[in-house]
Design an enzyme around this catalytic site. Structure first.
Site, PDB file in Angstrom:
ATOM      1  N   HIS A 174      -8.250 -58.693  30.955  1.00 42.68           N
ATOM      2  CA  HIS A 174      -8.672 -57.260  30.442  1.00 42.68           C
ATOM      3  C   HIS A 174      -7.557 -56.575  29.498  1.00 42.68           C
ATOM      4  O   HIS A 174      -8.110 -56.279  28.195  1.00 42.68           O
ATOM      5  CB  HIS A 174      -8.799 -56.411  31.502  1.00 42.68           C
ATOM      6  CG  HIS A 174      -9.311 -55.069  31.282  1.00 42.68           C
ATOM      7  ND1 HIS A 174     -10.526 -54.825  30.504  1.00 42.68           N
ATOM      8  CD2 HIS A 174      -8.862 -53.615  31.314  1.00 42.68           C
ATOM      9  CE1 HIS A 174     -10.674 -53.415  30.283  1.00 42.68           C
ATOM     10  NE2 HIS A 174      -9.881 -52.688  30.687  1.00 42.68           N
ATOM     11  N   ASP A 188     -15.283 -53.209  27.853  1.00 45.48           N
ATOM     12  CA  ASP A 188     -15.525 -51.813  28.197  1.00 45.48           C
ATOM     13  C   ASP A 188     -16.768 -51.231  27.773  1.00 45.48           C
ATOM     14  O   ASP A 188     -16.752 -50.219  26.935  1.00 45.48           O
ATOM     15  CB  ASP A 188     -14.193 -51.070  27.263  1.00 45.48           C
ATOM     16  CG  ASP A 188     -12.852 -51.696  27.728  1.00 45.48           C
ATOM     17  OD1 ASP A 188     -11.946 -51.004  28.070  1.00 45.48           O
ATOM     18  OD2 ASP A 188     -12.457 -52.888  27.510  1.00 45.48           O
ATOM     19  N   HIS A 204      -2.507 -47.664  25.174  1.00 49.68           N
ATOM     20  CA  HIS A 204      -1.948 -48.836  25.760  1.00 49.68           C
ATOM     21  C   HIS A 204      -0.871 -49.821  25.193  1.00 49.68           C
ATOM     22  O   HIS A 204      -0.686 -50.893  25.378  1.00 49.68           O
ATOM     23  CB  HIS A 204      -3.279 -49.796  26.282  1.00 49.68           C
ATOM     24  CG  HIS A 204      -4.168 -49.029  26.843  1.00 49.68           C
ATOM     25  ND1 HIS A 204      -4.065 -48.379  27.980  1.00 49.68           N
ATOM     26  CD2 HIS A 204      -5.377 -48.672  26.729  1.00 49.68           C
ATOM     27  CE1 HIS A 204      -5.022 -47.830  28.687  1.00 49.68           C
ATOM     28  NE2 HIS A 204      -6.028 -47.840  27.669  1.00 49.68           N
ATOM     29  N   TYR A 256     -17.979 -48.056  34.241  1.00 45.88           N
ATOM     30  CA  TYR A 256     -17.370 -46.669  34.374  1.00 45.88           C
ATOM     31  C   TYR A 256     -17.769 -45.709  35.416  1.00 45.88           C
ATOM     32  O   TYR A 256     -17.745 -44.474  35.378  1.00 45.88           O
ATOM     33  CB  TYR A 256     -17.198 -46.204  33.132  1.00 45.88           C
ATOM     34  CG  TYR A 256     -16.429 -46.723  32.222  1.00 45.88           C
ATOM     35  CD1 TYR A 256     -15.241 -46.320  31.648  1.00 45.88           C
ATOM     36  CD2 TYR A 256     -16.718 -47.956  31.568  1.00 45.88           C
ATOM     37  CE1 TYR A 256     -14.409 -46.760  30.972  1.00 45.88           C
ATOM     38  CE2 TYR A 256     -15.962 -48.434  30.605  1.00 45.88           C
ATOM     39  CZ  TYR A 256     -14.807 -47.856  30.209  1.00 45.88           C
ATOM     40  OH  TYR A 256     -13.817 -48.540  29.341  1.00 45.88           O
ATOM     41  N   ASN A 316      -9.417 -52.153  34.851  1.00 47.72           N
ATOM     42  CA  ASN A 316      -8.665 -51.096  35.369  1.00 47.72           C
ATOM     43  C   ASN A 316     -10.006 -50.272  36.178  1.00 47.72           C
ATOM     44  O   ASN A 316      -9.600 -49.485  37.153  1.00 47.72           O
ATOM     45  CB  ASN A 316      -7.705 -50.266  34.759  1.00 47.72           C
ATOM     46  CG  ASN A 316      -8.524 -49.658  33.506  1.00 47.72           C
ATOM     47  OD1 ASN A 316      -8.772 -50.382  32.555  1.00 47.72           O
ATOM     48  ND2 ASN A 316      -8.146 -48.454  33.130  1.00 47.72           N
ATOM     49  N   HIS A 349      -9.959 -53.148  27.181  1.00 49.23           N
ATOM     50  CA  HIS A 349      -8.859 -52.191  27.453  1.00 49.23           C
ATOM     51  C   HIS A 349      -8.693 -51.063  26.266  1.00 49.23           C
ATOM     52  O   HIS A 349      -8.678 -49.871  26.644  1.00 49.23           O
ATOM     53  CB  HIS A 349      -7.851 -52.514  27.853  1.00 49.23           C
ATOM     54  CG  HIS A 349      -6.841 -51.698  28.818  1.00 49.23           C
ATOM     55  ND1 HIS A 349      -7.421 -51.053  29.620  1.00 49.23           N
ATOM     56  CD2 HIS A 349      -5.330 -51.663  28.813  1.00 49.23           C
ATOM     57  CE1 HIS A 349      -6.380 -50.554  30.446  1.00 49.23           C
ATOM     58  NE2 HIS A 349      -5.173 -50.589  29.978  1.00 49.23           N
ATOM     59  N   VAL A 350      -8.212 -51.551  25.204  1.00 45.90           N
ATOM     60  CA  VAL A 350      -7.918 -50.731  24.147  1.00 45.90           C
ATOM     61  C   VAL A 350      -9.248 -50.663  23.308  1.00 45.90           C
ATOM     62  O   VAL A 350     -10.076 -51.495  22.890  1.00 45.90           O
ATOM     63  CB  VAL A 350      -7.010 -51.250  22.952  1.00 45.90           C
ATOM     64  CG1 VAL A 350      -6.737 -50.485  21.728  1.00 45.90           C
ATOM     65  CG2 VAL A 350      -5.680 -51.523  23.697  1.00 45.90           C
ATOM     66  N   ASP A 409     -13.840 -53.459  32.683  1.00 48.05           N
ATOM     67  CA  ASP A 409     -14.455 -52.096  32.584  1.00 48.05           C
ATOM     68  C   ASP A 409     -15.974 -52.065  32.102  1.00 48.05           C
ATOM     69  O   ASP A 409     -16.329 -51.847  31.070  1.00 48.05           O
ATOM     70  CB  ASP A 409     -13.630 -51.486  31.528  1.00 48.05           C
ATOM     71  CG  ASP A 409     -12.242 -51.317  31.974  1.00 48.05           C
ATOM     72  OD1 ASP A 409     -11.970 -51.331  33.052  1.00 48.05           O
ATOM     73  OD2 ASP A 409     -11.561 -50.240  31.126  1.00 48.05           O
TER      74      ASP A 409
END
Length: 531
Positions: free
Chosen positions: A358, A192, A368, A222, A276, A395-396, A219
């Site tokens: 992910h 991320d 999440h 962005y 995502n 993700h988190v 991720d």
């Protein structure tokens, strides 16, 4: 061999005790939480597209956004982009055949004894709605360099020599051949990332730590948090643009991200996963167009028919990269491929088995929480059966390291799960835990962008009969809200040193946020496997 391994564990255990670095043999550990320091920033502004690290610094047909990726122990992918991307109401795609895809390379600087040629393509991100801008990419080149010697330094130029439009000279080093006694120097783990001032600190800190390869756990850019009219990125897209007919994505951010990463990726292979934020839907159900076009991965080399999941070997490590946003059910193609891939691993050659995807299965943050229970229920038994050692997730937007766990139960043979979804993106660090008073989300709060909802109450332990634990779960060993990156240093077939480097410590010599030796115990856990 068993006696040797036992002695090695005893010797290295003594070393770790002397240096005060714990090992997983000392676990399971009592859960620890370091709460967010309110003097630090939870997020930061995105870098403008005009920032020096995002600007294009080559002319039209010269290579831009150069990136390496592992193909096999004796081959490497090299990718780059030529030409100018276009964004606007009306765009005209470039001709991919107008510029050649060549790599000139050799073992001595300036002496290129080999030439490889590859493929080129373009992609478009189209929005046929009034006022929204379309995008068409520059020409994306992918070339595979075959017949490389393990553990060897190569110098290269890429581009089209007939124009001529070749890059400046770069170099890379191939990894040693698969062996239980040889490992990459340092593996950087990032999730991320984005393009913020925190992202910049992460990458600068990572460069200082001098890795030999990078795992990018989804991720990436962005780009999908920008209006197609070029508006500023925002933490909540739907809040700022509630009337958008489709969740737009401003593709020039991808080009800026490729330039931002090039100082690393032109010399160090980066292996990627789709998150995502890579979904980027267009009309007619088209998704993941940027991700699938821009990145070369060893899918075909590992028997996969999809770039969303693949595997590769580096020294004594077998890496498995899975897709959270494609079919993961036990009746699907990804599950079938995973089972076959796990069966084919020879642990006497590649003792370490590391998996990444992910979206985490184990996560004690409110954000999440239990979002990907469906994937866990489908796949967890399989990766446990075959003795996966470590799992990396993103993700988190926080850091969390788990005790060895299987099916929410402490298990000395379960993987060590580590979440690193806090590379620096604009969505801010997550600070609320599902076990904090009043912070337990409802089962309807965390709906995955792919797959079903499989939330359930727990029937054992501190959370018996409840959706959330009433305290930090026993499987959560260490958690804190911080931006940063991780470094994995595999010492031998038994020991690997994991270090979490927080951005707030980047200017302190030898400072670490979390550190532990992860120890394999194959003789105890997996007697029936080839270990």
């Amino acid at each position: 061999m068993k006696i040797f391994t036992t002695l090695l564990v005893l010797v290295l255990g003594t070393m770790s005790e002397c240096s005060n670095i714990p090992t997983t043999l000392n676990g399971p550990f009592e859960p620890v939480t370091l709460h967010f320091d309110p003097s630090l920033r939870r997020g930061s502004d995105d870098l403008p597209i005009t920032h020096p690290r995002l600007k294009k610094n080559v002319t039209f047909n010269f290579p831009d956004q150069i990136a390496l990726a592992i193909s096999s122990p004796t081959s490497m992918w090299l990718s780059w982009i030529t030409g100018d991307a276009q964004v606007g109401l009306n765009v005209t795609p470039l001709d991919p055949a107008s510029v050649g895809s060549e790599v000139w390379y050799g073992k001595e600087s300036g002496k290129y004894t080999n030439v490889s040629k590859g493929v080129s393509l373009i992609y478009s991100q189209l929005y046929p709605f009034a006022g929204l801008w379309n995008y068409t990419s520059g020409i994306i080149h992918h070339v595979k360099l075959d017949g490389l010697e393990p553990g060897t330094k190569y110098y290269y130029k890429c581009g089209d020599n007939s124009i001529p439009a070749m890059s400046t000279e770069h170099y890379f080093e191939t990894f040693v051949a698969p062996s239980p006694n040889s490992y990459p120097r340092r593996i950087a783990i990032i999730g991320d990332l984005g393009l913020t001032s925190n992202s910049t600190t992460t990458i600068d800190h990572l460069i200082h730590n001098n890795p030999s390869m990078i795992l990018m756990i989804g991720d990436l850019s962005y780009a999908n948090q920008y209006q197609t009219t070029g508006g500023k990125g925002v933490p909540c897209f739907s809040c700022a643009f509630p009337n958008a007919p489709i969740r737009e994505t401003y593709q020039p951010r991808w080009d800026g991200w490729g330039r931002f990463m090039e100082p690393l990726t032109s010399a160090i292979p980066m292996m990627v996963l789709g998150g995502n934020h890579e979904i980027e839907p267009q009309v007619d159900g088209i998704t993941f167009k940027s991700y699938l076009s821009r990145f070369a991965v060893p899918a075909e080399e590992s028997g996969s028919k999809s770039n969303f999941y693949y595997s590769f070997d580096v020294g004594g490590i077998h890496f498995i990269m899975l897709g959270s946003y494609v079919d993961y059910n036990s009746t699907g193609a990804q599950f079938s491929w995973l089972k076959q891939d796990l069966k084919s691993v020879n642990r006497s050659v590649t003792p370490w088995l590391i998996a990444s995807w992910h979206s985490p299965w184990y996560n004690s943050y409110a954000s999440h929480y239990q979002e990907f229970e469906c994937m866990r229920l489908e796949m967890e038994a399989l990766i446990y059966e075959y003795g996966v050692d470590i799992v990396f997730n993103g993700h988190v937007h926080a850091y969390e390291r788990m005790n060895r766990v299987y099916n929410y139960t402490l298990d000395p043979c379960g993987p060590v799960y580590i979440t690193v979804g806090d590379g620096g993106n604009i969505e801010k660090v997550d600070v609320e835990h599902a076990d904090d008073p009043g912070k337990c989300p409802s089962p309807g709060d965390n709906i995955p962008e792919f797959g079903g909802v499989c939330h359930s109450n727990f029937s054992f332990g501190p959370a018996k009969g409840n959706f959330c634990w009433n305290k930090q779960p026993e499987w959560s060993a260490f958690r804190e809200s911080s931006f940063g990156h991780g470094i994995l240093e595999v010492v031998n077939s038994t020991y690997a040193l994991w270090t979490w480097h927080r951005n707030q410590d980047s200017y302190k010599e030898n400072a670490v946020g979390d550190q532990i030796y992860i120890v394999r115990q194959p003789q105890l856990c997996f007697k029936d496997l080839k270990v």
